[in-house]
Scaffold this motif. Structure first.
Motif, PDB file in Angstrom:
ATOM      1  N   LYS A 102      -2.258   3.307  11.471  1.00  8.60           N
ATOM      2  CA  LYS A 102      -2.456   3.308  10.026  1.00  8.60           C
ATOM      3  C   LYS A 102      -2.016   1.956   9.476  1.00  8.60           C
ATOM      4  O   LYS A 102      -1.048   1.367   9.962  1.00  8.60           O
ATOM      5  N   ILE A 103      -2.728   1.484   8.469  1.00  2.16           N
ATOM      6  CA  ILE A 103      -2.330   0.293   7.720  1.00  2.16           C
ATOM      7  C   ILE A 103      -2.175   0.707   6.260  1.00  2.16           C
ATOM      8  O   ILE A 103      -3.071   1.339   5.680  1.00  2.16           O
ATOM      9  N   ILE A 104      -1.041   0.392   5.663  1.00  2.88           N
ATOM     10  CA  ILE A 104      -0.742   0.761   4.281  1.00  2.88           C
ATOM     11  C   ILE A 104      -0.708  -0.517   3.448  1.00  2.88           C
ATOM     12  O   ILE A 104       0.121  -1.406   3.684  1.00  2.88           O
ATOM     13  N   LEU A 105      -1.622  -0.628   2.495  1.00  2.00           N
ATOM     14  CA  LEU A 105      -1.742  -1.807   1.644  1.00  2.00           C
ATOM     15  C   LEU A 105      -1.117  -1.509   0.287  1.00  2.00           C
ATOM     16  O   LEU A 105      -1.491  -0.550  -0.385  1.00  2.00           O
ATOM     17  N   HIS A 106      -0.168  -2.329  -0.122  1.00  3.99           N
ATOM     18  CA  HIS A 106       0.609  -2.082  -1.334  1.00  3.99           C
ATOM     19  C   HIS A 106       0.085  -2.917  -2.505  1.00  3.99           C
ATOM     20  O   HIS A 106      -0.140  -4.117  -2.372  1.00  3.99           O
ATOM     21  N   GLY A 107      -0.083  -2.253  -3.655  1.00  8.69           N
ATOM     22  CA  GLY A 107      -0.630  -2.915  -4.831  1.00  8.69           C
ATOM     23  C   GLY A 107       0.397  -3.602  -5.704  1.00  8.69           C
ATOM     24  O   GLY A 107       0.039  -4.428  -6.528  1.00  8.69           O
ATOM     25  N   ASN A 108       1.677  -3.266  -5.544  1.00  8.28           N
ATOM     26  CA  ASN A 108       2.744  -3.844  -6.367  1.00  8.28           C
ATOM     27  C   ASN A 108       2.375  -3.805  -7.848  1.00  8.28           C
ATOM     28  O   ASN A 108       2.501  -4.796  -8.572  1.00  8.28           O
ATOM     29  N   VAL A 109       1.938  -2.653  -8.311  1.00 11.44           N
ATOM     30  CA  VAL A 109       1.481  -2.517  -9.693  1.00 11.44           C
ATOM     31  C   VAL A 109       2.687  -2.477 -10.631  1.00 11.44           C
ATOM     32  O   VAL A 109       3.591  -1.657 -10.441  1.00 11.44           O
ATOM     33  N   PRO A 110       2.740  -3.342 -11.639  1.00  7.37           N
ATOM     34  CA  PRO A 110       3.837  -3.252 -12.607  1.00  7.37           C
ATOM     35  C   PRO A 110       3.881  -1.867 -13.240  1.00  7.37           C
ATOM     36  O   PRO A 110       2.860  -1.314 -13.645  1.00  7.37           O
ATOM     37  N   GLY A 111       5.073  -1.293 -13.291  1.00 15.02           N
ATOM     38  CA  GLY A 111       5.235   0.048 -13.824  1.00 15.02           C
ATOM     39  C   GLY A 111       5.253   1.121 -12.769  1.00 15.02           C
ATOM     40  O   GLY A 111       5.631   2.251 -13.048  1.00 15.02           O
ATOM     41  N   SER A 112       4.862   0.794 -11.530  1.00 13.79           N
ATOM     42  CA  SER A 112       4.908   1.779 -10.448  1.00 13.79           C
ATOM     43  C   SER A 112       6.326   1.886  -9.910  1.00 13.79           C
ATOM     44  O   SER A 112       7.136   0.964 -10.046  1.00 13.79           O
ATOM     45  N   TYR A 113       6.623   3.029  -9.281  1.00 16.72           N
ATOM     46  CA  TYR A 113       7.986   3.246  -8.802  1.00 16.72           C
ATOM     47  C   TYR A 113       8.409   2.212  -7.753  1.00 16.72           C
ATOM     48  O   TYR A 113       9.519   1.690  -7.808  1.00 16.72           O
ATOM     49  N   PRO A 114       7.568   1.882  -6.768  1.00 12.48           N
ATOM     50  CA  PRO A 114       8.013   0.920  -5.751  1.00 12.48           C
ATOM     51  C   PRO A 114       7.748  -0.530  -6.128  1.00 12.48           C
ATOM     52  O   PRO A 114       7.672  -1.396  -5.245  1.00 12.48           O
ATOM     53  N   PHE A 115       7.614  -0.840  -7.415  1.00 11.18           N
ATOM     54  CA  PHE A 115       7.286  -2.204  -7.823  1.00 11.18           C
ATOM     55  C   PHE A 115       8.278  -3.221  -7.250  1.00 11.18           C
ATOM     56  O   PHE A 115       9.483  -3.006  -7.272  1.00 11.18           O
TER      57      PHE A 115
ATOM     58  N   HIS B 162       4.078  -9.918   3.341  1.00 11.48           N
ATOM     59  CA  HIS B 162       2.620  -9.916   3.511  1.00 11.48           C
ATOM     60  C   HIS B 162       1.968  -8.817   2.680  1.00 11.48           C
ATOM     61  O   HIS B 162       0.749  -8.810   2.506  1.00 11.48           O
ATOM     62  N   GLY B 163       2.770  -7.851   2.206  1.00 14.43           N
ATOM     63  CA  GLY B 163       2.241  -6.815   1.337  1.00 14.43           C
ATOM     64  C   GLY B 163       1.652  -5.610   2.031  1.00 14.43           C
ATOM     65  O   GLY B 163       0.878  -4.872   1.415  1.00 14.43           O
ATOM     66  N   PHE B 164       2.021  -5.364   3.295  1.00 11.72           N
ATOM     67  CA  PHE B 164       1.483  -4.182   3.972  1.00 11.72           C
ATOM     68  C   PHE B 164       2.486  -3.641   4.972  1.00 11.72           C
ATOM     69  O   PHE B 164       3.440  -4.316   5.369  1.00 11.72           O
ATOM     70  N   ASP B 165       2.272  -2.397   5.378  1.00 11.74           N
ATOM     71  CA  ASP B 165       3.017  -1.755   6.455  1.00 11.74           C
ATOM     72  C   ASP B 165       2.019  -1.327   7.519  1.00 11.74           C
ATOM     73  O   ASP B 165       0.847  -1.072   7.231  1.00 11.74           O
ATOM     74  N   ALA B 166       2.482  -1.233   8.758  1.00 11.30           N
ATOM     75  CA  ALA B 166       1.665  -0.711   9.855  1.00 11.30           C
ATOM     76  C   ALA B 166       2.420   0.447  10.500  1.00 11.30           C
ATOM     77  O   ALA B 166       3.602   0.316  10.825  1.00 11.30           O
ATOM     78  N   PHE B 167       1.739   1.564  10.661  1.00 10.69           N
ATOM     79  CA  PHE B 167       2.336   2.713  11.333  1.00 10.69           C
ATOM     80  C   PHE B 167       2.013   2.614  12.813  1.00 10.69           C
ATOM     81  O   PHE B 167       0.847   2.529  13.216  1.00 10.69           O
ATOM     82  N   ILE B 168       3.065   2.607  13.632  1.00  2.50           N
ATOM     83  CA  ILE B 168       2.929   2.438  15.079  1.00  2.50           C
ATOM     84  C   ILE B 168       3.099   3.798  15.754  1.00  2.50           C
ATOM     85  O   ILE B 168       4.107   4.479  15.556  1.00  2.50           O
TER      86      ILE B 168
END
Length: 509
Positions: A377-390, A340-346
């Motif tokens: 917290k909700i963490i939305l990930h961009g999946n940017v090409p060239g980024s470390y966590p791609f 889904h492209g996100f994390d949730a901090f519980i």
């Protein structure tokens, strides 16, 4: 899809090629391909290092003769191209597209199917296509023959071309060579689709796993997050009505009911960033990323624990089956939704960030004392090409609505543009220009050291040393491979920004 002797791959015009489906996310396709290195020994990814979110991304599989084109903003597959018919066995309605073609000992690829084979045996009669003259001094132009959802390119002698010719007779003559490529796209013909290839709404979902399944058996896919302020997020979904998430109120069970079980759960121990919450050396004031400590913002955890494996004792993997019993969850953990492209901090409820000053939404009330775990917290990930966590998460798009009248800041907006508008919105919250400058100094986040990039968070230098000096370089430089990004904070929002200005990750709290 590695050779002519492999299992035939079915052509589905307007839909896909085998498991590769138009509309699929880059994360979905790349994950599938990388999981089969024997079938896909070579993977080439091409993107713009200066503008990776607004220009197309190309995934090439040279050993399989394929090239896949994804749009930049949504990272969804828009065009499938077969460039070498010798490297993939193709069938359409039980008919081979090319019979017996193999590369010779020198690696020279055979030509593709002839016009007669395409026209008489595979797809049948067609409207006239379009002729593209040669761009150089080549004696051959290209004739593109289109059917709904599929097209073939045939080299054609430029000297033989005439608008008055019968294209069937012309392409059946010796003036035309067999096809050199095939394209699969969404639309009635290639000329009709070409201008809107990367902008039209895809018909098929981002994940091939949910094709043909009922809405009751799988969670609906997320299209976009609308960030409203005061810890409120509206989730736009493919077919279901929009969903409102309230930080400090939405429970883990609510997340599971709407998004399905998380792909992974991680307990969080690490607090190395917490040093920046206390007074600095020499009795200085505490470092905050907010315009004013009274607004209730502190530096949130940036360790999102989104790695697929755990190699650091700061993160412990928890079985997703434990979510059936809420009491078995630790007081602080991450729900990782890679697809889904996100994390949730519980964690236990806390007061979320403030409302935007010009919005109609009021600040959230402090939560009552409760033992009920919530998403804070909700963490939305961009999946940017060239980024470390791609490719750890699929790309999630978002819009920040500062008030009711604006179109919002988007996940594709350069951070300089985002920062300029947010500075203006929060201008009245600063007590002085000196405080404003102090609050906007970035921190440098290194994800390149250690075995677990997400749990090995290092900060390089202090606030003064990491201050941005002038415009970003606009290159894909990662400071010698360290994978450094910068953290910028505003009330309720934390941006992880790459050197080219692309937002790699956005945390809402």
């Amino acid at each position: 899809m590695t050779s002519r002797n492999s299992t035939p791959v079915v052509i589905s015009p307007g839909k896909g090629l085998g498991f590769i489906t138009l509309g699929a996310s880059l994360h979905n396709v790349l994950t599938r391909v990388k999981s089969s290195p024997q079938s896909y020994p070579a993977i080439d990814l091409s993107y713009s290092p200066t503008d990776p979110l607004r220009t197309p991304v190309l995934l090439q599989l040279p050993s399989n003769g394929l090239r896949l084109r994804f749009d930049g903003p949504d990272q969804r597959l828009r065009l499938i191209e077969v460039l070498d018919f010798s490297r993939v066995s193709l069938v359409y309605k039980n008919q081979d597209v090319l019979k017996g073609g193999k590369a010779d000992e020198l690696g020279t690829s055979p030509q593709g199917p002839s016009f007669r084979h395409v026209y008489n045996r595979l797809f049948g009669p067609s409207y006239p296509g379009e002729y593209v003259p040669p761009a150089d001094n080549s004696p051959y132009g290209t004739y593109v023959l289109s059917y709904p959802g599929v097209a073939f390119s045939f080299p054609l002698q430029h000297s033989a071309w005439s608008d008055q010719c019968d294209f069937v007779a012309l392409l059946s003559s010796s003036a035309a060579l067999p096809a050199t490529s095939m394209s699969i796209f969404q639309g009635s013909s290639w000329p009709e689709v070409r201008a809107k290839l990367f902008t039209q709404q895809p018909l098929h979902p981002r994940s091939s796993a949910i094709l043909g399944k009922s809405r009751d058996s799988v969670a609906d896919e997320v299209e976009e997050f609308h960030i409203l302020g005061a810890g409120k997020l509206e989730v736009v979904r493919r077919t279901s009505p929009p969903l409102l998430l309230n930080l400090g109120e939405t429970t883990p069970q609510d997340l599971i009911a709407e998004f399905g079980p998380p792909d992974a759960i991680y307990r969080k121990h690490d607090r190395r960033i917490s040093i920046h919450r206390v007074a600095g050396a020499g009795g200085g004031d505490a470092v905050h990323l907010s315009p004013s400590p009274s607004r209730g913002m502190d530096i949130p955890d940036t360790d999102h624990s989104s790695s697929n494996s755990v190699t650091d004792d700061s993160d412990d993997e928890i079985s997703p089956s434990s979510i059936g019993d809420p009491t078995s969850l630790p007081a602080e953990c991450f729900f990782n939704y890679f697809h889904h492209g996100f994390d949730a901090f519980i964690s236990y409820p806390v007061t979320p960030g403030p409302a935007f000053p010009n919005s109609e939404i009021s600040d959230a009330s402090p939560p009552p004392s409760s033992s009920q775990l919530t998403a804070t917290k909700i963490i939305l990930h961009g999946n940017v090409p060239g980024s470390y966590p791609f490719n750890r998460h699929r790309r999630t798009r978002w819009v920040i609505h500062l008030d009711q009248s604006d179109d919002g800041l988007t996940s594709e907006s350069p951070y300089d543009e985002i920062s300029e508008q947010l500075r203006e919105v929060w201008k009245g919250a600063y007590s002085s220009q000196a405080e404003e400058r102090a609050m906007q100094r970035p921190m440098v986040l290194n994800r390149g050291w250690g075995d677990s990039p997400e749990s090995s968070v290092e900060f390089l230098g202090d606030w003064e040393e990491t201050t941005a000096k002038g415009p970003r370089s606009g290159t894909d430089d990662h400071d010698g491979g360290l994978g450094n990004t910068e953290l910028f904070g505003f009330p309720g929002l934390l941006f992880e920004v790459m050197k080219n200005g692309a937002v790699s990750c956005l945390t809402i709290y």
